[in-house]
Design a protein around this motif. Sequence first.
Motif, mmCIF file in Angstrom:
data_model
loop_
_atom_site.group_PDB
_atom_site.id
_atom_site.type_symbol
_atom_site.label_atom_id
_atom_site.label_comp_id
_atom_site.label_asym_id
_atom_site.label_seq_id
_atom_site.Cartn_x
_atom_site.Cartn_y
_atom_site.Cartn_z
ATOM 1 N N ARG A 1 0.925 -1.525 0.056
ATOM 2 C CA ARG A 1 0.269 0.063 -0.322
ATOM 3 C C ARG A 1 0.647 1.220 0.454
ATOM 4 N NH1 ARG A 1 -3.124 -3.521 3.244
ATOM 5 N NH2 ARG A 1 -5.500 -3.651 1.941
ATOM 6 N N MET A 2 1.904 0.732 0.349
ATOM 7 C CA MET A 2 2.796 2.171 0.803
ATOM 8 C C MET A 2 3.804 2.723 -0.977
ATOM 9 S SD MET A 2 5.226 1.161 3.733
ATOM 10 C CE MET A 2 6.279 2.937 3.429
ATOM 11 N N GLY A 3 2.958 1.499 -1.475
ATOM 12 C CA GLY A 3 3.863 2.115 -2.860
ATOM 13 C C GLY A 3 5.920 1.727 -2.817
ATOM 14 N N ILE B 1 12.967 -3.060 2.706
ATOM 15 C CA ILE B 1 11.885 -3.954 1.177
ATOM 16 C C ILE B 1 12.583 -5.095 1.138
ATOM 17 C CG2 ILE B 1 11.237 -3.350 -0.357
ATOM 18 C CD1 ILE B 1 11.573 -0.777 -0.432
ATOM 19 N N GLY B 2 13.899 -5.475 0.440
ATOM 20 C CA GLY B 2 14.043 -6.522 -0.141
ATOM 21 C C GLY B 2 14.273 -7.847 1.802
ATOM 22 N N LEU C 1 7.243 0.585 9.757
ATOM 23 C CA LEU C 1 7.146 0.340 9.095
ATOM 24 C C LEU C 1 8.247 1.465 7.674
ATOM 25 C CD1 LEU C 1 8.776 -1.574 6.775
ATOM 26 C CD2 LEU C 1 6.304 -1.420 5.343
ATOM 27 N N GLN C 2 7.276 2.472 7.784
ATOM 28 C CA GLN C 2 6.942 3.823 7.274
ATOM 29 C C GLN C 2 9.308 4.408 8.220
ATOM 30 O OE1 GLN C 2 4.539 6.932 7.616
ATOM 31 N NE2 GLN C 2 3.378 5.032 5.173
ATOM 32 N N ALA D 1 2.379 6.487 4.249
ATOM 33 C CA ALA D 1 1.399 5.431 3.346
ATOM 34 C C ALA D 1 0.159 6.285 2.570
ATOM 35 C CB ALA D 1 1.147 4.971 4.057
ATOM 36 N N ARG D 2 -0.530 5.826 1.401
ATOM 37 C CA ARG D 2 -1.304 5.961 0.505
ATOM 38 C C ARG D 2 -2.745 5.177 0.953
ATOM 39 N NH1 ARG D 2 0.623 5.044 -4.910
ATOM 40 N NH2 ARG D 2 1.182 3.093 -4.081
#
Length: 522
Positions: free
Chosen positions: A330-332, A351-352, A427-428, A521-522
């Motif tokens: 969702r964060m892209g 991310i990985g 996470l951000q 986040a979007r």
Amino acid sequence: MKPGELHTARIRRWVSAGALLLILWLLGARPPDAFPLRPMEGTPSLALPALTPSPSPAPLRPTPGSPYELAIVDFRLRPDGPLYAGDRLSFEVEVRNVGRAPLTGGQVELQRGGPGGEEILAEALLPELAPGASHRVVWTWAWHAPEPGTFSIVAVAWGDGVGMGAEARWTQRVTLRPREALPEPERRACWAQARSRCCTHVYLTGTAAEADLARLMAWADEMEAAVRIRLGLSTSPPIYVVWIPRLLGHGGFAFGDSLILTYPVADRLPVDLPTILRHEMVHRMTCSLIGRENCLWHLPALITEGLAVFIAGGHYRPEPLTQRAAALLRMGGWIPLEELVEDFYAHPHEIGYLEAGAFVEELVREGGWPRFLTFLRSLERRPGESDRTVLDRALRDVYHQGIHGIESRWREALEQLPPDPEQAADLQFLWAFFEALRAYQRKYDPSAYFLRAWLPDWRQAAREGIVADFMRAPDSPEGRQAWQDLQAARAQAARGDEAAALAALQALCRALDCSHIAQPAR
């Protein structure tokens, strides 16, 4: 030998050698083959290089407009931080062909100048270098630094072209402080060992690891048992846990039978040490799990790291992998698996490693643990194959679908999960924090940056009483300020103010020129 005498002696040797070759040619004799220098790249040597002048003359300098041109683009000296008389110094030199034509070989030499004259510290051959290609040479503990004073260390590289050559130089001034000025903790530190049920623990006396050794040993025994049972192993291979105070990378590395762990680490990074222990122990046991020696160098990193994250229950600390993967989507910030599997470590860890761990969790959920083990053992690399090819073939053989099909179905399932704002915010924060940490290390502490971490052989260090490389860190006013800003953001997040911490980290990232910055986040 005084400065200038070394040069004169070389000329005499070259003239004598030339005369001998001429006589041999006139007599129809064939001169003996030259004895090739052995490169000392990467592997520490128990013996110091001979401090003798190089017998090889330098090739001719390139003429203006010559297609042959060489440059020394990086020079690193270790240990980091202040240097003291009596230190064992290591050197790293990167040579690059910056010309238009290939170089057929060459040599790089390390010289010392200053009080007492000149001497050759080390030398190595250069391989063939295509235009734009680089070669890095490492000499580990090559010079036992003498008395205090200021010296010049000169790296000289010669490259051979067709009928002519190229030369490059790099001069580094080195100041050695008196040995008496060495900080007391380092002066008193020495290597020691202790044995717990699972592991041999190696540490430096006088450090926090020694003070907390009983707790660390108990943690290691508990984590080893948990990982071994989870993997279904009755025994584990020998494990050495090396506790060092120097922060390197993200706090943990696995090399062969050794786990190199920073302690303390939780007061510097938002991590959970037992989780890191589990992660590195999975790496140590993976080859036993599949019955293949040295397997970590032949399997796609996406799978080996994903397995470690999955078994450890998280990357830096316990976390619900599938829910966080949905938050990442969702964060892209999602990276397609076909892209992530290639050059895995070039992508942001946050991310990985998350995608890799959640992917392994998805495979285990879909087919069970026995089927996943079959998949793991089927990962065979054929000559010249990429990680993507190895992974795709194994998925098709065991799960009957390739990377693209499995990922598409998996992403559809992730999109159906309800949003989890708590996971997204955490996470951000972690993404921004570790991007800022890596940018800080690249700029102010490059020996700690995970892709180039300086981790010499701890066994040789223990035998020879070398501790500086595992204790010292560089220090500068700008670096201290960036580190304080990083720690202030960590403290804000620990108090629950992740929004303020994220804003501070994004500002720090812009100042440090981070590769990636986590977006809201979007």
